[in-house]
Motif scaffolding. Structure first.
Motif, short mmCIF file in Angstrom:
data_model
loop_
_atom_site.label_atom_id
_atom_site.label_comp_id
_atom_site.label_asym_id
_atom_site.label_seq_id
_atom_site.Cartn_x
_atom_site.Cartn_y
_atom_site.Cartn_z
N ALA A 56 71.24 24.21 60.26
CA ALA A 56 71.71 23.55 59.54
C ALA A 56 72.80 24.24 60.01
O ALA A 56 73.88 23.67 60.05
CB ALA A 56 71.27 23.36 58.14
N THR A 94 62.59 29.27 56.49
CA THR A 94 62.99 29.33 55.85
C THR A 94 64.82 29.49 56.83
O THR A 94 65.44 28.97 57.09
CB THR A 94 62.97 29.83 54.97
OG1 THR A 94 62.27 28.63 54.04
CG2 THR A 94 64.56 29.90 53.84
N THR A 152 66.01 18.96 55.91
CA THR A 152 65.83 19.74 56.54
C THR A 152 64.06 20.24 55.55
O THR A 152 64.29 19.43 54.64
CB THR A 152 66.51 20.45 56.29
OG1 THR A 152 67.19 21.36 54.21
CG2 THR A 152 67.57 20.75 56.58
N ILE A 190 72.16 16.34 58.22
CA ILE A 190 70.79 17.03 58.31
C ILE A 190 69.43 17.21 57.22
O ILE A 190 69.70 17.30 56.39
CB ILE A 190 71.43 18.65 58.29
CG1 ILE A 190 72.93 17.99 59.03
CG2 ILE A 190 71.05 19.13 58.31
CD1 ILE A 190 73.76 19.93 58.56
N TYR A 201 62.16 12.31 51.57
CA TYR A 201 63.29 12.56 51.54
C TYR A 201 63.47 12.54 53.46
O TYR A 201 64.07 12.30 54.22
CB TYR A 201 63.13 14.01 51.33
CG TYR A 201 64.16 14.27 51.78
CD1 TYR A 201 65.92 14.01 51.78
CD2 TYR A 201 64.32 16.00 51.85
CE1 TYR A 201 66.67 15.03 52.84
CE2 TYR A 201 64.62 16.64 52.25
CZ TYR A 201 66.08 16.19 53.03
OH TYR A 201 67.85 17.25 54.12
N ASP A 249 68.00 27.37 57.69
CA ASP A 249 69.02 27.86 57.37
C ASP A 249 69.97 28.00 58.71
O ASP A 249 70.98 27.57 58.73
CB ASP A 249 69.34 28.98 57.06
CG ASP A 249 68.41 29.07 55.27
OD1 ASP A 249 68.34 27.22 54.83
OD2 ASP A 249 67.91 29.74 54.61
N ARG A 280 61.55 23.46 54.73
CA ARG A 280 61.90 25.05 55.37
C ARG A 280 59.58 25.13 54.64
O ARG A 280 59.48 24.54 53.54
CB ARG A 280 62.30 25.57 54.05
CG ARG A 280 63.40 25.40 54.85
CD ARG A 280 64.77 25.34 53.56
NE ARG A 280 65.96 26.54 54.65
CZ ARG A 280 66.73 25.07 53.36
NH1 ARG A 280 66.53 24.00 53.70
NH2 ARG A 280 68.13 25.62 53.77
#
Lengths: 206, 234
Positions: free
Chosen positions: B213, B206, B228, B226, B107, B210, B230
């Motif tokens: 994003a 994290t 991500t 987007i 991913y 957040d 974390r």
């Protein structure tokens, strides 16, 4: 397996607390917090915009809004959760509505064997139907007595605690019953299609 | 979309070099017994075994480019109360061996698309560095820029390697003579760096991820562009 390899100078310091040794699946470590791992942005779903739908191979596709969902009978899960990123949280609890309760109303057709869970935001994960029934799975809206926080999937998430936690889709909004297994997001991206932590099914082919 | 290379079994790698990146982070250069192809952004699982058989596994992002064919590099941020990172930072050295498997993840990977905006917080720069390095080696024409947020200059990984393609922000204290006061990323920073129709890779703790994003959504990036990752113990 590497058979006999010892890491020079490593002795370890996250062995589970006494009495909990048997509760850590292979390769997991004991975590007292509750880490947050999410694909993409954290969803913001207000309860008045929240819906949950059960569809696909069912006698009756059913949709709940927040109020009708809250009116369903509730139960609590007491136990452990295991994330594929290696942490396990032991002795926690969630409450919500069991998937059995939802399926009682929707009535699966006999050929339904798999479920694809879909979240607000489009995240998906696949779970065999057998892993969601008989008291093994919930749509949970409460964690340790408090409303489930947004970063942990609130207002409500799927909870399938006997599988790696990516199966417990945050912000779940739909359960679709299928005859054939249809892979979800992580399953298409290198992760195991079932994800049993006791068999260490982390990645495709494990 | 091409599939990312999938994970293979456990193997023993030789630590061929190790060096500090900051006072609290170390890079390990690892020669695999059985090399595999990978894409920038993928990670490895590391497994440590104690003499009594106790094992600990953790994931670490690859920092090097797949075009660096002889070995892979991982950069480990030392977590004060950690179990594995203090071992990798303080005990393991060149000449030792390390058990690992990879490459993992399909991913958070860069497949050569552009333009690309990379936004890293602290040690979240590690997988982004693999992307930056790979672009420099194989695709210099792909538009790419990086925003890198760190607390202090002592927290900046790969300091000597970040060039005009990276913009630095210090949240606690900048280096002597740094023109800007310490601050966090603002909506304007992200809007100024945004590419229309581009991909964004965000990696860090994290809270940072957040926040970034959300800023990217405000700057017009659709959620599916987007990506991500974390980090963080909790």
């Amino acid at each position: 397996m590497s058979g006999g390899f010892i890491s020079r100078g490593f002795f370890g310091k996250r062995r589970p607390p006494e009495g909990m040794e048997g509760r850590l699946p292979p390769g997991q470590y004991y975590e007292s917090g509750f880490p947050v791992l999410t694909v993409g942005p954290t969803e913001k779903i207000e309860t008045d915009a929240w819906t949950l739908r059960v569809d696909g191979l069912v006698e009756h596709a059913v949709e709940w809004n927040w109020n009708s969902f809250q009116a369903l009978p509730r139960t609590t899960y007491e136990g452990d959760i295991h994330c594929v990123t290696k942490w396990s949280k032991l002795g926690t609890n969630f409450s919500g509505v069991s998937v059995d309760e939802l399926l009682k109303l929707a009535q699966p057709q006999p050929e339904a064997k798999y479920v694809l869970a879909t979240s607000f935001g489009g995240y998906t994960t696949n779970v065999p139907l057998a892993d969601l029934v008989d008291g093994k799975a919930w749509v949970a809206d409460t964690h340790e007595g408090q409303p489930l926080p947004r970063e942990h999937g609130g207002p409500a998430r799927l909870l399938v605690p006997h599988l790696y936690f990516w199966k417990s889709a945050k912000w779940v909004t739909k359960l679709t019953l299928l005859a054939e297994d249809e892979w979800g997001f992580w399953e298409r991206n290198g992760y195991h299609h079932r994800g049993d932590p006791w068999k260490e099914q982390r990645y495709t082919g494990d | 979309m091409t599939d990312a290379p999938s994970v293979t079994g456990w193997q023993i790698a030789d630590v061929v070099a190790a060096w500090p990146e900051t006072p609290t982070a170390k890079t390990l250069r690892l020669k695999l017994a059985e090399p595999w192809p990978f894409l920038p952004g993928q990670h490895v699982d590391v497994r440590l075994t104690a003499p009594d058989g106790y094992q600990a596994q953790r994931s670490y992002s690859i920092a090097s480019s797949p075009a660096d064919a002889h070995a892979i590099e991982i950069t480990v941020q030392r977590l004060e109360d950690g179990e594995v990172s203090p071992y990798l930072c303080d005990v393991l050295e060149a000449g030792d061996q390390l058990e690992l498997r990879g490459p993992i993840g399909g991913y958070f990977v860069w497949r050569g698309e552009g333009p690309v905006l990379l936004i890293g917080g602290g040690s979240g720069l590690v997988p982004l560095m693999s992307i930056l390095r790979h672009r420099r080696l194989t695709a210099p024409d792909v538009p790419m820029r990086a925003l890198v947020s760190v607390r202090t200059p002592g927290d900046l990984l790969y300091a000597g390697e970040l060039g005009d393609d990276a913009r630095l922000l210090y949240t606690r204290a900048g280096p002597p003579g740094w023109a800007e006061p310490p601050r966090r990323l603002t909506p304007a920073d992200v809007a100024d760096a945004a590419y229309p129709d581009g991909l964004a890779f965000v990696c860090g703790p994290t809270g940072f991820v957040d926040r970034v994003a959300d800023l990217l959504l405000q700057a017009g990036y659709p959620a599916e562009r987007i990506l991500t990752e974390r980090f963080g113990p909790t």
